[in-house]
Design an enzyme around this catalytic site. Sequence first.
Site, short mmCIF file in Angstrom:
data_model
loop_
_atom_site.label_atom_id
_atom_site.label_comp_id
_atom_site.label_asym_id
_atom_site.label_seq_id
_atom_site.Cartn_x
_atom_site.Cartn_y
_atom_site.Cartn_z
N GLY A 194 -14.23 -3.46 0.55
CA GLY A 194 -15.36 -2.79 0.64
C GLY A 194 -15.80 -1.48 -0.32
N ARG A 253 0.86 -1.38 -0.11
CA ARG A 253 -0.13 -0.03 -0.07
C ARG A 253 0.95 1.20 -0.07
NH1 ARG A 253 -4.74 -2.01 4.06
NH2 ARG A 253 -5.96 -3.03 2.42
N GLY A 309 -10.47 -8.14 -0.61
CA GLY A 309 -9.29 -8.60 0.09
C GLY A 309 -8.66 -9.95 -0.15
N LYS A 356 -20.51 -15.14 2.09
CA LYS A 356 -21.70 -15.12 2.21
C LYS A 356 -22.39 -14.11 1.15
CE LYS A 356 -21.33 -14.87 7.23
NZ LYS A 356 -21.61 -13.62 8.23
P1 ADP Z 1 -13.42 -11.00 -0.56
O1 ADP Z 1 -12.43 -10.70 0.75
O2 ADP Z 1 -12.43 -11.25 -1.73
O3 ADP Z 1 -14.35 -9.89 -0.71
P2 ADP Z 1 -14.92 -12.81 1.29
O4 ADP Z 1 -14.54 -12.06 2.45
O5 ADP Z 1 -16.36 -12.38 0.94
O6 ADP Z 1 -13.97 -12.42 -0.19
O7 ADP Z 1 -14.59 -14.46 1.23
C1 ADP Z 1 -13.69 -14.85 1.61
C2 ADP Z 1 -13.77 -16.12 2.53
O8 ADP Z 1 -14.60 -16.92 2.03
C3 ADP Z 1 -12.55 -16.95 2.54
O9 ADP Z 1 -12.23 -16.89 3.77
C4 ADP Z 1 -12.85 -18.53 2.19
O10 ADP Z 1 -12.49 -19.31 3.24
C5 ADP Z 1 -14.34 -18.21 2.38
N1 ADP Z 1 -15.09 -19.28 1.73
C6 ADP Z 1 -15.21 -19.38 0.50
N2 ADP Z 1 -15.69 -20.64 0.08
C7 ADP Z 1 -16.38 -21.21 1.04
C8 ADP Z 1 -17.15 -22.21 1.40
N3 ADP Z 1 -17.47 -23.22 0.33
N4 ADP Z 1 -17.40 -22.41 2.65
C9 ADP Z 1 -16.80 -21.70 3.55
N5 ADP Z 1 -16.32 -20.61 3.65
C10 ADP Z 1 -15.96 -20.35 2.23
MG MG Z 2 -12.97 -10.79 2.86
#
Ligand code: ADP
Ligand code: MG
Length: 394
Positions: A374, A36, A351, A200
């Site tokens: 976010g 960063r 992230g 989620k």
């Molecule tokens: P980002 O940070 O890229 O926006 P998120 O924070 O929404 O992504 O999601 C990342 C998390 O989702 C990771 O920690 C990963 O382990 C979890 N994840 C992905 N697939 C599954 C799954 N099938 N069951 C449980 N957790 C999951």
């Molecule tokens: Mg995340």
Amino acid sequence: MNKKTIRDVNVQGRKVLVRVDFNVPLKDGRVVDDTRIRAAMPTLQYLLDHGAAVILMSHLGRPKGSPDPKYSLRPVAEHLAQLLGQAVRFAPEPVGPQAEAMARDLRPGDVLLLENTRFHPGETKNDPEFARQLAALAGPEGLFVNDAFGTAHRAHASVVGVAQYLPAVAGFLMEKELTFLGRLLSQPDRPFIAILGGAKISDKIGVIRSLLVRADRVLIGGGMANTFLKAQGKEVGDSLVEDDAVPEARALLDAGEGKLFLPVDVVIADRFAVDAAKRVVSVDEVSPGWRILDIGPRTVARFREICREARTVFWNGPMGVFEFPPFAEGTFAIARALAELERAVTIVGGGDSVAAVRQANVADKITHISTGGGASLEFVEGKPLPGVEVLEDR
Ligand code: ADP
Ligand code: MG
């Protein structure tokens, strides 16, 4: 991009208050990952080369509105001095007599870093008096530059409030983000494919809805796919599922008819553990007691095939629990699939998604890796970001 940038204003001889994102990981008083800080260098170098004095402000971590040595930016000042090859002064408070005296002394080409803005209770409250004190450091000819896209979704004093008192323009990092992410919202080259995953649905309903309208196809994997599979009446065993979101998932399936693609096969595990027993099964064969931790190879092949036609791809959210190597293959394979696309603009935000792309060693083959988690999602959702709204229009 319709916002003014530092190229559109005269910075010579001015004190420029720059909001950067120096929220970096520290260990034993040292910067562990300076991605960063490096990302802010083009803006800083430009300002210094053009005769400005630079006053930097950032938050780090989540101190509770008062000083907390654990979250001091002092190690960042030292690190930045090395990167810039020049002295970086450090004000041990974001505002107050010391910061004022240090800011007053600045000459063109000098750099001052203020202590963590969140050491002051006014930062997250967007307190006008705190914002005024920050802005005053830049003096009567001052200028505000926002180069912290990652915090642009927060209406905080150092992001939004200061723009009440100073002319406000974008830095180069901000400009890059707005240019690439902006193209997703207005006239993306088509076909435009969105890939969404992560834990989620509830975190990302707005993004899914927005992309169902804007993109030509939306490919869903990761934990969020489970709730869609359940909404289709499938057995998902002990998978992570949001029961509350099942009606929403059903509505999205209807709205996305023909556009929304779910996994056709998955990797299931008998436990949530790195050394769990695993099997690859069709989405119709998930056994009770097992849980979905990754997309399967047929799904990867299908998603890759769909992406091959793409001119624009936006990816947010890992396809599985990539923190566990046995369940990382779906995520890494999608990262490689994006890296292979030569005609498409590929954009990754989030992230964990960005971390996955780096782990897959393909970051340099992605057109744009967003620095905002976010903030990128809210932007893609079509929400106005307060820290962008306050910047002057061209
Ligand atoms: P980002 O940070 O890229 O926006 P998120 O924070 O929404 O992504 O999601 C990342 C998390 O989702 C990771 O920690 C990963 O382990 C979890 N994840 C992905 N697939 C599954 C799954 N099938 N069951 C449980 N957790 C999951
Ligand atoms: Mg995340």
